[in-house]
Write a protein that holds these residues in place. Sequence first.
Motif, PDB file in Angstrom:
ATOM      1  N   GLU A   1     -17.937 -94.230  13.680  1.00 22.88           N
ATOM      2  CA  GLU A   1     -17.480 -92.862  13.345  1.00 22.88           C
ATOM      3  C   GLU A   1     -17.091 -92.027  13.800  1.00 22.88           C
ATOM      4  O   GLU A   1     -16.244 -90.853  13.478  1.00 22.88           O
ATOM      5  CB  GLU A   1     -19.070 -92.224  12.797  1.00 22.88           C
TER       6      GLU A   1
ATOM      7  N   GLU B   1     -13.864 -86.338   8.155  1.00 24.41           N
ATOM      8  CA  GLU B   1     -13.851 -85.159   8.074  1.00 24.41           C
ATOM      9  C   GLU B   1     -12.462 -84.850   7.156  1.00 24.41           C
ATOM     10  O   GLU B   1     -12.915 -83.439   6.324  1.00 24.41           O
ATOM     11  CB  GLU B   1     -14.601 -84.329   8.903  1.00 24.41           C
TER      12      GLU B   1
ATOM     13  N   LEU C   1      -2.038 -79.269  12.618  1.00 28.11           N
ATOM     14  CA  LEU C   1      -3.951 -80.964  13.473  1.00 28.11           C
ATOM     15  C   LEU C   1      -3.377 -81.631  12.405  1.00 28.11           C
ATOM     16  O   LEU C   1      -4.025 -83.579  12.857  1.00 28.11           O
ATOM     17  CB  LEU C   1      -4.644 -79.457  14.086  1.00 28.11           C
ATOM     18  N   ALA C   2      -3.537 -81.949  11.652  1.00 30.83           N
ATOM     19  CA  ALA C   2      -3.520 -82.322  10.757  1.00 30.83           C
ATOM     20  C   ALA C   2      -2.435 -84.120  10.854  1.00 30.83           C
ATOM     21  O   ALA C   2      -2.554 -85.249  10.059  1.00 30.83           O
ATOM     22  CB  ALA C   2      -3.376 -82.827   9.239  1.00 30.83           C
TER      23      ALA C   2
ATOM     24  N   ARG D   1      -9.621 -93.711  18.000  1.00 29.81           N
ATOM     25  CA  ARG D   1      -9.441 -91.793  16.916  1.00 29.81           C
ATOM     26  C   ARG D   1      -8.064 -91.222  16.791  1.00 29.81           C
ATOM     27  O   ARG D   1      -8.009 -90.411  16.318  1.00 29.81           O
ATOM     28  CB  ARG D   1     -10.623 -91.089  17.965  1.00 29.81           C
TER      29      ARG D   1
ATOM     30  N   PHE E   1     -14.162 -90.171  12.303  1.00 33.15           N
ATOM     31  CA  PHE E   1     -14.052 -88.962  12.376  1.00 33.15           C
ATOM     32  C   PHE E   1     -13.105 -88.201  11.091  1.00 33.15           C
ATOM     33  O   PHE E   1     -13.422 -87.369  10.843  1.00 33.15           O
ATOM     34  CB  PHE E   1     -14.236 -87.690  13.493  1.00 33.15           C
ATOM     35  N   GLY E   2     -11.614 -88.158  11.992  1.00 31.60           N
ATOM     36  CA  GLY E   2     -10.393 -87.042  11.614  1.00 31.60           C
ATOM     37  C   GLY E   2      -9.959 -87.433   9.978  1.00 31.60           C
ATOM     38  O   GLY E   2      -9.973 -87.107   9.109  1.00 31.60           O
TER      39      GLY E   2
END
Lengths: 258, 289
Positions: free
Chosen positions: A102, A110, A82-83, A156, A106-107
């Motif tokens: 944000e 976090e 998933l990364a 995103r 986000f990815g």
Amino acid sequence: MSDTAKISLRDVHKSFGPKKVLQGINLDVGPGESVAIIGGSGTGKSVTLKCVLGLLVPEQGSIKVNGTEMVGASRSTREEMLAHTGMLFQGAALFDSLPVWENVAFGLIEGRGMKRKQARDIAIARLADVGLGAEVANMSPASLSGGMQKRVGLARAIATEPEILFFDEPTTGIDPIMGDVINDLIVKCTRELGACAMTITHDMASARKIADRVAMLYQGKIIWDGPVSEIDNADNPYLQQFVSGDIEGPLDLDLKHL
Amino acid sequence: MDIATGGSIQKADLNKSANATDWPATGEIIIPMPIFAPVGRMFLAFLALVGRVTVFAGRTVGHMVTPPFYFRLIFKQMREIGYFSLPVVAMTTLFAGMVLALQSYSGFSRFSAESAVATVVVISMTRELGPVLAGLMVAGRVGAAIAAEIGTMRVTEQIDALVTLSTNPFKYLVVPRVVAGLVTLPMLVLIGDIIGVLGGYLVGVNKLGFNEGSYIRNTFQYLEQLDVISGLVKAAVFGFLITLMGCYHGYHSRGGAQGVGQATTNAVVSSSILILISNYIVTELFFTR
């Protein structure tokens, strides 16, 4: 194909109770290739995508991403996969509690532990890539229009520069002009990243614009798979009915109430 | 007619099915036992729910003690759950303390034990009323909000989005709320206890004619550490249960707005019931040795 494919599905089955949604899906997506899965509502397009992402677990079959088996994979293997992926959800699925920047970052924050200041700069650059100005960065997702939310969702999805992009009904719920803008952005972003893409859609205009190859899903199976240029000349009556949008034809759609 | 669905079976119908099932055709009307099947189904569904909640709680505790830790989110939730609940808890405990002073004075004056009012107020507040009232108020305010927020995130695919962004929803959504509930409820109850005792003092001194000094002396004379500690332990248990129920029902909500509404209702009802049950259990553990 499956040895070099970025995504490879083999004999994938998925049921919900007695309802068999996927009944043996076979599909490959090669490096840099953009594949659109088309089909009517309820044919299993979203379920296929969620199985690849690991959000649903198939009862049978194999799903390989970058050559690594994902069915039954450990959490760390799945997180590693998933990364390297990005996903644009049908409703954008932006986090209401966070401002736009944000959401985009986000990815990075976090997932990759990037400093917030640096992540914010990248987020604003990604927003510019999808045609949104820096003034949007501090706004709440709820204050944006549907088209803007989709663009933020796209920003995103590409923020971490993924190798694989997934698009779930990217043009649904927005007007045709904004839909075309989204399609252009998807083509642009996918090409710039050199990523492979898997799109599920029932919008043929979107499929023709985004995809190199189209696979049609019907009753849980891929019934046609070929280059987008061959759609109009294909002799598959199911595909032809879907492309033309005729009520009469072999597709057993839920039209009995009409 | 399926026997499981209940209702009566006419003789003609019974005779038709008798060949297949070898049922004795003994009467004009047979009334099957329609109550057992639904009761059995409900009992099995209840056991399954208990199992799911237990697994959910186990996963939550497991994630609470393993990194990564989202301290920023924990502090944010502490503000949401603790700080913003302060007015409602303060109002509730203030009036509870005032009413308790009035009621106990009214009762104790029948056998000339008015001097016990201050002691009764402080022990009742610290042991029972403070934690239970604060717990129920927070269950209504916070449990519902948590279930609605997480439920909306579920039905709008925001939780799926978290997964695709390499973030564990349990660690990101559930753990910060449960930790915040666990930590802030005792703080709220401690403040609520003080305000409740203050309410009793105000009524005792201004309405019932107690001497200020003697009321305060009576308040602390028979108060033991265990009275306060037991109340704070209860508060921590309630905080865990309220946030856990809010997260559980929100996390498993289905079916759009209606599903989110149902999750909210279930969160408040289940956490309120669990507060009352666990209150008895903790009380028995502390005071029946």
